[in-house]
Design a protein around this motif. Structure first.
Motif, PDB file in Angstrom:
ATOM      1  N   ALA A  62       0.844  -1.205   0.000  1.00  0.00           N
ATOM      2  CA  ALA A  62       0.000   0.000   0.000  1.00  0.00           C
ATOM      3  C   ALA A  62       0.873   1.245   0.000  1.00  0.00           C
ATOM      4  O   ALA A  62       1.966   1.254   0.568  1.00  0.00           O
ATOM      5  CB  ALA A  62      -0.901   0.009   1.232  1.00  0.00           C
ATOM      6  N   ILE A  63       0.369   2.279  -0.649  1.00  0.00           N
ATOM      7  CA  ILE A  63       0.992   3.606  -0.558  1.00  0.00           C
ATOM      8  C   ILE A  63      -0.124   4.629  -0.403  1.00  0.00           C
ATOM      9  O   ILE A  63      -1.286   4.358  -0.755  1.00  0.00           O
ATOM     10  CB  ILE A  63       1.840   3.967  -1.807  1.00  0.00           C
ATOM     11  CG1 ILE A  63       0.989   3.881  -3.094  1.00  0.00           C
ATOM     12  CG2 ILE A  63       3.063   3.089  -1.922  1.00  0.00           C
ATOM     13  CD1 ILE A  63       1.649   4.558  -4.292  1.00  0.00           C
ATOM     14  N   ALA A  64       0.223   5.803   0.129  1.00  0.00           N
ATOM     15  CA  ALA A  64      -0.758   6.885   0.270  1.00  0.00           C
ATOM     16  C   ALA A  64      -0.353   8.032  -0.653  1.00  0.00           C
ATOM     17  O   ALA A  64       0.825   8.378  -0.734  1.00  0.00           O
ATOM     18  CB  ALA A  64      -0.797   7.361   1.718  1.00  0.00           C
ATOM     19  N   ILE A  65      -1.349   8.602  -1.358  1.00  0.00           N
ATOM     20  CA  ILE A  65      -1.072   9.739  -2.246  1.00  0.00           C
ATOM     21  C   ILE A  65      -2.153  10.798  -2.024  1.00  0.00           C
ATOM     22  O   ILE A  65      -3.349  10.503  -2.105  1.00  0.00           O
ATOM     23  CB  ILE A  65      -1.066   9.324  -3.741  1.00  0.00           C
ATOM     24  CG1 ILE A  65      -0.067   8.174  -4.005  1.00  0.00           C
ATOM     25  CG2 ILE A  65      -0.737  10.532  -4.616  1.00  0.00           C
ATOM     26  CD1 ILE A  65      -0.051   7.683  -5.454  1.00  0.00           C
ATOM     27  N   ALA A  66      -1.715  12.032  -1.789  1.00  0.00           N
ATOM     28  CA  ALA A  66      -2.660  13.140  -1.606  1.00  0.00           C
ATOM     29  C   ALA A  66      -3.148  13.636  -2.959  1.00  0.00           C
ATOM     30  O   ALA A  66      -2.375  13.705  -3.915  1.00  0.00           O
ATOM     31  CB  ALA A  66      -1.976  14.283  -0.859  1.00  0.00           C
ATOM     32  N   ALA A  67      -4.421  13.942  -3.057  1.00  0.00           N
ATOM     33  CA  ALA A  67      -4.962  14.585  -4.258  1.00  0.00           C
ATOM     34  C   ALA A  67      -6.384  15.042  -3.975  1.00  0.00           C
ATOM     35  O   ALA A  67      -7.129  14.357  -3.278  1.00  0.00           O
ATOM     36  CB  ALA A  67      -4.978  13.615  -5.447  1.00  0.00           C
ATOM     37  N   ASN A  68      -6.715  16.191  -4.525  1.00  0.00           N
ATOM     38  CA  ASN A  68      -8.104  16.656  -4.516  1.00  0.00           C
ATOM     39  C   ASN A  68      -8.717  16.164  -5.823  1.00  0.00           C
ATOM     40  O   ASN A  68      -8.327  16.622  -6.906  1.00  0.00           O
ATOM     41  CB  ASN A  68      -8.116  18.191  -4.444  1.00  0.00           C
ATOM     42  CG  ASN A  68      -9.515  18.763  -4.518  1.00  0.00           C
ATOM     43  OD1 ASN A  68     -10.468  18.071  -4.870  1.00  0.00           O
ATOM     44  ND2 ASN A  68      -9.645  20.042  -4.187  1.00  0.00           N
ATOM     45  N   VAL A  69      -9.672  15.241  -5.740  1.00  0.00           N
ATOM     46  CA  VAL A  69     -10.193  14.614  -6.962  1.00  0.00           C
ATOM     47  C   VAL A  69     -10.972  15.587  -7.848  1.00  0.00           C
ATOM     48  O   VAL A  69     -11.251  15.273  -9.006  1.00  0.00           O
ATOM     49  CB  VAL A  69     -11.073  13.370  -6.659  1.00  0.00           C
ATOM     50  CG1 VAL A  69     -10.273  12.268  -5.994  1.00  0.00           C
ATOM     51  CG2 VAL A  69     -12.313  13.751  -5.858  1.00  0.00           C
ATOM     52  N   ALA A  70     -11.316  16.747  -7.312  1.00  0.00           N
ATOM     53  CA  ALA A  70     -12.055  17.724  -8.117  1.00  0.00           C
ATOM     54  C   ALA A  70     -11.121  18.546  -9.001  1.00  0.00           C
ATOM     55  O   ALA A  70     -11.586  19.328  -9.829  1.00  0.00           O
ATOM     56  CB  ALA A  70     -12.871  18.650  -7.207  1.00  0.00           C
ATOM     57  N   ARG A  71      -9.817  18.394  -8.817  1.00  0.00           N
ATOM     58  CA  ARG A  71      -8.842  19.190  -9.589  1.00  0.00           C
ATOM     59  C   ARG A  71      -8.138  18.313 -10.615  1.00  0.00           C
ATOM     60  O   ARG A  71      -7.470  17.339 -10.254  1.00  0.00           O
ATOM     61  CB  ARG A  71      -7.807  19.808  -8.644  1.00  0.00           C
ATOM     62  CG  ARG A  71      -8.391  20.917  -7.749  1.00  0.00           C
ATOM     63  CD  ARG A  71      -7.402  21.254  -6.664  1.00  0.00           C
ATOM     64  NE  ARG A  71      -6.116  21.607  -7.239  1.00  0.00           N
ATOM     65  CZ  ARG A  71      -5.661  22.852  -7.388  1.00  0.00           C
ATOM     66  NH1 ARG A  71      -6.381  23.859  -6.969  1.00  0.00           N
ATOM     67  NH2 ARG A  71      -4.483  23.084  -7.922  1.00  0.00           N
ATOM     68  N   GLU A  72      -8.271  18.690 -11.885  1.00  0.00           N
ATOM     69  CA  GLU A  72      -7.730  17.864 -12.966  1.00  0.00           C
ATOM     70  C   GLU A  72      -6.228  17.621 -12.804  1.00  0.00           C
ATOM     71  O   GLU A  72      -5.745  16.499 -12.989  1.00  0.00           O
ATOM     72  CB  GLU A  72      -8.030  18.526 -14.310  1.00  0.00           C
ATOM     73  CG  GLU A  72      -7.676  17.658 -15.496  1.00  0.00           C
ATOM     74  CD  GLU A  72      -8.147  18.253 -16.820  1.00  0.00           C
ATOM     75  OE1 GLU A  72      -8.240  19.502 -16.923  1.00  0.00           O
ATOM     76  OE2 GLU A  72      -8.417  17.472 -17.750  1.00  0.00           O
ATOM     77  N   GLU A  73      -5.488  18.667 -12.431  1.00  0.00           N
ATOM     78  CA  GLU A  73      -4.029  18.500 -12.327  1.00  0.00           C
ATOM     79  C   GLU A  73      -3.668  17.554 -11.185  1.00  0.00           C
ATOM     80  O   GLU A  73      -2.721  16.770 -11.287  1.00  0.00           O
ATOM     81  CB  GLU A  73      -3.297  19.856 -12.208  1.00  0.00           C
ATOM     82  CG  GLU A  73      -3.702  20.721 -11.031  1.00  0.00           C
ATOM     83  CD  GLU A  73      -4.897  21.652 -11.323  1.00  0.00           C
ATOM     84  OE1 GLU A  73      -5.797  21.265 -12.103  1.00  0.00           O
ATOM     85  OE2 GLU A  73      -4.925  22.754 -10.744  1.00  0.00           O
ATOM     86  N   ASP A  74      -4.433  17.600 -10.088  1.00  0.00           N
ATOM     87  CA  ASP A  74      -4.203  16.668  -8.970  1.00  0.00           C
ATOM     88  C   ASP A  74      -4.456  15.226  -9.414  1.00  0.00           C
ATOM     89  O   ASP A  74      -3.712  14.313  -9.077  1.00  0.00           O
ATOM     90  CB  ASP A  74      -5.154  16.971  -7.801  1.00  0.00           C
ATOM     91  CG  ASP A  74      -4.687  18.113  -6.920  1.00  0.00           C
ATOM     92  OD1 ASP A  74      -3.988  19.001  -7.435  1.00  0.00           O
ATOM     93  OD2 ASP A  74      -5.041  18.117  -5.725  1.00  0.00           O
ATOM     94  N   VAL A  75      -5.541  15.033 -10.158  1.00  0.00           N
ATOM     95  CA  VAL A  75      -5.907  13.670 -10.577  1.00  0.00           C
ATOM     96  C   VAL A  75      -4.854  13.117 -11.532  1.00  0.00           C
ATOM     97  O   VAL A  75      -4.443  11.955 -11.427  1.00  0.00           O
ATOM     98  CB  VAL A  75      -7.324  13.660 -11.210  1.00  0.00           C
ATOM     99  CG1 VAL A  75      -7.626  12.309 -11.853  1.00  0.00           C
ATOM    100  CG2 VAL A  75      -8.365  13.996 -10.146  1.00  0.00           C
ATOM    101  N   LYS A  76      -4.387  13.956 -12.442  1.00  0.00           N
ATOM    102  CA  LYS A  76      -3.338  13.491 -13.374  1.00  0.00           C
ATOM    103  C   LYS A  76      -2.079  13.105 -12.602  1.00  0.00           C
ATOM    104  O   LYS A  76      -1.442  12.092 -12.885  1.00  0.00           O
ATOM    105  CB  LYS A  76      -3.036  14.573 -14.416  1.00  0.00           C
ATOM    106  CG  LYS A  76      -4.152  14.650 -15.452  1.00  0.00           C
ATOM    107  CD  LYS A  76      -3.816  15.584 -16.595  1.00  0.00           C
ATOM    108  CE  LYS A  76      -4.989  15.685 -17.549  1.00  0.00           C
ATOM    109  NZ  LYS A  76      -4.886  15.072 -18.790  1.00  0.00           N
ATOM    110  N   ALA A  77      -1.722  13.929 -11.598  1.00  0.00           N
ATOM    111  CA  ALA A  77      -0.530  13.624 -10.790  1.00  0.00           C
ATOM    112  C   ALA A  77      -0.748  12.356  -9.962  1.00  0.00           C
ATOM    113  O   ALA A  77       0.174  11.542  -9.799  1.00  0.00           O
ATOM    114  CB  ALA A  77      -0.203  14.813  -9.876  1.00  0.00           C
TER     115      ALA A  77
END
Ligand code: NAD
Length: 270
Positions: A62-77
């Motif tokens: 398992a790994i943890a990754i931060a992202a706001n799913v409402a932001r396209e650039e976050d989702v791509k990252a």
């Protein structure tokens, strides 16, 4: 509940909003079934790291990754880091969601956009990135007979109207048609897309509905099965929809709601 650790062996799963509630339960159940999991979180980093720690201590990956799913650039990252770490992705659980309730006339555009942005647009952005990777890689028969699986966390409110929660109900109704249209378009490429519609499950999103005896008694009036759900009820359904055991299930919503959608008010009336 224990699974064969071979059920999802060799598969990589990304679960959005997995630092609590149904996302956490989905991640823990998928890991128990043998999948390597990405715990996406928005702001609860410590909680996400604790889940990663528990899973790895149990022999999982398992790994943890931060992202706001409402932001396209976050989702791509988020997807770029997932692919860099695990090489590919086989399962997406589109789970992140929130409520911002108000009576209809008091609902601000900001609150409407926030809920639609996370609950509906967030699922679109993540599903699109997952589908691109599924199409690039195709089927690997030694891993799964599908090129990929997407599970959208919907709600009984994709069919039950909900006064005071118009933005939330609209987001879940939107998920229903988005899920079905994606499934219709991508089925020929062996991608399976389904939704889970939870009823009332004890998590932080709905604490006020079950945390006092009075609230719980009111809630139970709506649940023919006579109990409030627990996150594991959903985690187990996620594992089934992610596995080849459900290979002929595509474009449908699995209601996991203790009968909430049976219109319990009609049991003694109508
Ligand atoms: P929860 O609040 O524990 O989980 C929601 C998660 O989404 C949280 O971890 C939160 O940090 C995350 N999140 C919120 N905004 C985000 C963003 N912008 N980017 C990434 N993550 C974000 O509540 P839950 O009950 O576990 O909810 C999970 C899903 O289940 C939601 O989609 C919710 O609508 C759905 N659902 C829950 C119930 C229930 O009874 N608990 C019923 C029906 C549907």
């Amino acid at each position: 509940m224990s699974y064969s650790p071979y059920l999802l062996k060799g598969q990589k799963a990304l679960i959005t909003g997995a630092s609590s509630g149904l996302g956490e339960a989905s991640a823990r159940c998928l890991a128990k079934a043998g999948a390597a999991v990405v715990i996406n979180y928005h702001s609860e980093q410590k909680a996400a790291e604790k889940i990663v720690h528990d899973i790895t201590a149990d022999g999982g990956e398992a790994i943890a990754i931060a992202a706001n799913v409402a932001r396209e650039e976050d989702v791509k990252a988020l997807f770029a880091e997932t692919l860099q770490t695990f090489g590919t992705i086989d399962i997406l659980v589109n789970n992140a969601g929130l409520q911002k309730d108000a009576s209809f006339v008091d609902m601000t555009l900001k609150d409407w956009n926030l809920v639609i942005g996370v609950n509906l647009t967030g699922q679109f952005l993540c599903a699109r990135e997952a589908a691109k990777e599924f199409l690039r890689r195709g089927v690997k028969p030694d891993v799964s007979c599908a090129a990929g699986k997407i599970i959208c966390m919907s709600s009984v409110h994709e069919v039950i109207p909900w006064a005071g929660h118009v933005n939330y109900a609209a987001s879940k109704g939107g998920i229903d048609m988005m899920m079905k249209s994606m499934a219709q378009e991508l089925a020929p490429q062996k991608i399976r897309i389904n939704s889970i519609a939870p009823g009332a499950i004890e998590t932080q999103i709905n604490t006020s509905a079950w945390s006092t005896p009075e609230a719980k008694a009111n809630l139970l009036q709506l649940i023919p099965s006579g109990r409030v759900g627990i996150p594991g009820d959903i985690g187990r359904a996620v594992v089934w929809l992610a596995s080849d055991d459900s290979d002929y299930v595509n474009g449908t919503t699995l209601f996991v709601d203790g009968g909430m959608t049976l219109y319990p008010g009609f049991a003694k009336g109508g």
